[in-house]
Design a protein around this motif. Structure first.
Motif, PDB file in Angstrom:
ATOM      1  N   UNK A   1      38.180 -24.108 -18.912  1.00 38.43           N
ATOM      2  CA  UNK A   1      38.700 -22.804 -19.602  1.00 38.43           C
ATOM      3  C   UNK A   1      40.238 -23.027 -19.731  1.00 38.43           C
TER       4      UNK A   1
ATOM      5  N   UNK B   1      39.461 -26.950 -14.863  1.00 43.73           N
ATOM      6  CA  UNK B   1      40.500 -27.786 -15.517  1.00 43.73           C
ATOM      7  C   UNK B   1      39.644 -28.984 -16.227  1.00 43.73           C
TER       8      UNK B   1
ATOM      9  N   UNK C   1      40.546 -31.472 -18.292  1.00 44.48           N
ATOM     10  CA  UNK C   1      41.227 -32.721 -17.901  1.00 44.48           C
ATOM     11  C   UNK C   1      40.954 -33.426 -16.721  1.00 44.48           C
ATOM     12  N   UNK C   2      41.067 -32.451 -15.510  1.00 43.65           N
ATOM     13  CA  UNK C   2      41.032 -33.197 -14.132  1.00 43.65           C
ATOM     14  C   UNK C   2      39.452 -33.590 -13.980  1.00 43.65           C
TER      15      UNK C   2
ATOM     16  N   UNK D   1      38.839 -36.782 -15.640  1.00 40.23           N
ATOM     17  CA  UNK D   1      39.389 -37.873 -14.896  1.00 40.23           C
ATOM     18  C   UNK D   1      38.534 -38.227 -13.569  1.00 40.23           C
TER      19      UNK D   1
ATOM     20  N   UNK E   1      39.073 -43.402 -25.841  1.00 45.22           N
ATOM     21  CA  UNK E   1      39.837 -42.177 -26.241  1.00 45.22           C
ATOM     22  C   UNK E   1      39.273 -41.153 -25.062  1.00 45.22           C
ATOM     23  N   UNK E   2      40.553 -40.471 -24.753  1.00 46.88           N
ATOM     24  CA  UNK E   2      40.576 -39.230 -23.957  1.00 46.88           C
ATOM     25  C   UNK E   2      41.118 -38.359 -24.762  1.00 46.88           C
TER      26      UNK E   2
ATOM     27  N   UNK F   1      42.532 -34.226 -24.681  1.00 50.46           N
ATOM     28  CA  UNK F   1      42.576 -32.851 -24.088  1.00 50.46           C
ATOM     29  C   UNK F   1      42.871 -31.921 -25.151  1.00 50.46           C
TER      30      UNK F   1
ATOM     31  N   UNK G   1      46.277 -29.800 -25.209  1.00 51.12           N
ATOM     32  CA  UNK G   1      47.042 -31.027 -24.918  1.00 51.12           C
ATOM     33  C   UNK G   1      48.437 -30.815 -24.911  1.00 51.12           C
ATOM     34  N   UNK G   2      48.756 -29.528 -24.174  1.00 52.00           N
ATOM     35  CA  UNK G   2      50.344 -29.211 -24.226  1.00 52.00           C
ATOM     36  C   UNK G   2      50.499 -29.281 -22.614  1.00 52.00           C
ATOM     37  N   UNK G   3      52.033 -29.557 -22.362  1.00 55.14           N
ATOM     38  CA  UNK G   3      52.238 -29.781 -20.845  1.00 55.14           C
ATOM     39  C   UNK G   3      52.043 -28.518 -19.961  1.00 55.14           C
TER      40      UNK G   3
ATOM     41  N   UNK H   1      49.726 -26.023 -20.456  1.00 60.93           N
ATOM     42  CA  UNK H   1      48.410 -25.354 -20.617  1.00 60.93           C
ATOM     43  C   UNK H   1      47.410 -26.152 -19.790  1.00 60.93           C
ATOM     44  N   UNK H   2      46.563 -25.519 -19.109  1.00 61.79           N
ATOM     45  CA  UNK H   2      45.391 -26.304 -18.335  1.00 61.79           C
ATOM     46  C   UNK H   2      44.607 -26.527 -19.385  1.00 61.79           C
ATOM     47  N   UNK H   3      44.218 -27.642 -19.572  1.00 60.69           N
ATOM     48  CA  UNK H   3      42.926 -28.181 -20.799  1.00 60.69           C
ATOM     49  C   UNK H   3      41.935 -27.533 -20.510  1.00 60.69           C
TER      50      UNK H   3
END
Lengths: 398, 398
Positions: A209, A223, A225-226, A229, A253-254, A256, A259-261, A263-265
């Motif tokens: 979300x 998240x 993105x995490x 990971x 390729x990954x 997110x 992709x902004x600093x 914003x939680x992906x």
């Protein structure tokens, strides 16, 4: 008539001028530079007495006037963007010089092995598994031009497509640079290819979300993105326990979103592939991958889904052809060759479906390929040509 | 004169029409929609008897004709792209209605809090820490238009920039939506902000070696992507051991180069940030982060480097102002308020450097912000306005 390695090297160096880029070449499929190279190659085939044409998908077939049995040999002429001068070109010029040396060899150039428009459309067309509907649907992956439009601009629209003439060929041979450092690292000159790995390419999508990175507590987050990971870290731990000796796997390729600093992906997309020559290993790793995704879905507040993008079949080189090439290598470069798998895909894997096929590798300096610094020593190129010719002679006599 | 919450809500809803997007707004800084909103707001300030102008960076200052001491109140008018109608707008309209209720309040609109061009250029200009050379260098981060050009097109070129008149202000107040779910989750209407977290933003760059995903053995690889995954997994394990109760950390962007399925990533770039109200926590986490990067460089065949992008200072709300707002909240919404930190950055953090400052939060429905579905119930908006006005009265009398 022995193979003329000086003229072989001279032809390779002439071909290098079409689309020259630094010390490499830039010859995207059906670009003006690529078409010039194809027309020049047709003229060289005709000079050597072959009956040569370009077909409706850009394939070139140069037919030998000699009586059979025949061999088929070749590779591809186009390059990756701003890439090396030998990838593909080497196998085409080597095939030309098999024919020039007087052997009953047809020369084939397969279109778009480098995948600017599709996946092996040239060798798939030649072996009868490329539908017109697929040609209709394909477009250039870099600039979007439809394949049909590119074919029309290249003057190829409406031409028939060549196929395999039944009963004409005893075998297919393809010479290629190794594109790795195994040969160079061991001081060897020749690789006799045992098989071409299959690539199983997956897309893993993780839905979380999207949310504000400052106002959303760690406990509230989903998240993506995490989660990505942690899933990749799990795969990184599990795969070494289940792989074979030469299996490779890559998350190329990954991505997110957004992709902004701050914003939680909310979404992550992973392109993940593995390669092996053994179908059993590929199947085992699919089980491991599915288990990792299921475990991620058990642990995480995000949802991971796994989608197969392409699951190819490993191509095994014909054992008798391998032996002929190995005997030729031992005769001309004693102790300086080995058998090895091909980690990259090649047109030979499609030819192997319709006739016995085998490949010969020469070393890549520093293992570099798909880059303009790609290179191979002249003496290794010449040795590869001599071993290929000697192997072809043994196959025809065998 | 009591604050008129009906007119307050009506003004908010009028402002919502400028750049309306679905149920939110799209008012990028200095876009036509944004400038129309600014001009409308200036006219509303003048209607309420304030002397109002737009300055050379797009800030609006509406000066009260009443004798001092004065308060300053405000926020920002532009929005994130396709975002919510309340973020920023709420604090501006609330400030307008403090003045309209007869209180000696100057109203400030700070330009580009949302960072389309830079970092808090409006509030930094107003508080004297924005150099002309920075204005020269800035450009829109989405479409690249230079800030100077945008100011010229908006008709603001050559205007003087407003600053803080020495001795004029007793305090700065900013009302804002929470942008999280803490208030809503506990059934509260008001948050009295104890401080604004600082954001420490880092870029982690990992250099490996780009190579062919098929021909490069696992042992030979220097995969920057997998090194990034393992480093982030390590941070994910270490940070919970060293963080404070409300610390948050986010890897908002992971970019692998070249990002193709069959190429081993040669380079990875991670944008990583953490936020806390306590400078000691921020410093402790820097030590942890540096230790993780050092450990990665010890273990990996890739090189990770850590670069500080911005290390802001936490802004603490003035205790006396907090108490005034808390007393007002308890009087008007007994038991339905709490003290809480702000996880997002706000103009108030720059104002806090030059005068006592405090903030008041109202709930965000579902915690949503920076999205067009952002919303707050009318009754919560009205309660926020009443508490802000009562708090302002207490500050002026205190």
């Amino acid at each position: 008539m022995p193979v003329n390695t000086d003229r072989f090297l001279a032809d390779l160096k002439t071909l290098r001028r079409f689309g020259a880029f630094k010390t490499g070449v830039h010859r995207p499929t059906f670009s003006p530079q690529d078409m010039e190279a194809r027309h020049w190659f047709v003229s060289r085939l005709r000079e050597e007495g072959l009956q040569a044409e370009i077909d409706g998908i850009g394939n070139i077939l140069g037919r030998s006037p000699k009586p059979g049995p025949h061999l088929l040999a070749g590779s591809h002429l186009e390059s990756q963007n701003e890439a090396g001068w030998l990838d593909g070109a080497l196998g085409c010029v080597a095939a030309l010089h098999l024919a020039a040396s007087g052997l009953p060899v047809d020369v084939a150039v397969f279109s778009d092995e480098e995948g600017h428009y599709g996946s092996f459309i040239g060798s798939r067309s030649f072996t009868g598994i490329l539908e017109e509907s697929e040609i209709d649907a394909l477009a250039n992956k870099y600039h979007g031009k439809p394949l049909r439009e590119a074919l029309r601009e290249a003057g190829l629209e409406g031409r028939p497509r060549f196929g395999v003439e039944p009963g004409r060929y005893k075998a297919f041979l393809e010479m290629h640079i190794e594109q790795g450092r195994q040969l160079e690292g061991q001081g060897l000159q020749i690789g006799v290819v045992t098989g071409i790995v299959a690539i199983w390419q997956w897309k893993i999508t993780i839905e979380g979300q999207q949310n504000h990175a400052g106002t959303t507590t760690m406990a509230e987050r989903r998240d993506a993105g995490m989660a990505a990971v942690r899933l990749l870290a799990m795969i990184d731990e599990e795969f070494p326990r289940h792989c074979a000796e030469r299996t490779v796997w890559t998350a190329g390729r990954i991505a997110l979103s957004p992709g902004a600093p701050s914003i939680i992906p909310g979404r992550a997309e992973i392109l993940f592939q593995y390669r092996d020559v053994d179908i059993e290993v590929l199947r085992r790793l699919e089980v491991v991958l599915r288990r990792c995704v299921a475990e991620s879905n058990r642990r995480e507040r995000c949802t991971a889904t796994l989608e197969a993008m392409s699951l190819s079949t490993p191509a095994v080189s014909d054992p008798a052809l391998q032996d002929a090439l190995a005997d030729a290598a031992e005769a001309l470069a004693p102790g300086k060759w080995q058998r090895m798998p091909s980690g990259a895909g090649h047109d030979a894997q499609y030819l192997a479906r319709v006739m016995p096929a085998a490949m010969l590798f020469v070393p890549s300096i520093n293992g570099i390929s798909h880059h303009w610094t790609e290179d191979t020593k002249d003496e290794d190129l010449a040795m590869g040509m001599r071993v290929l010719a000697e192997g072809a002679r043994r196959v025809l006599e065998g």
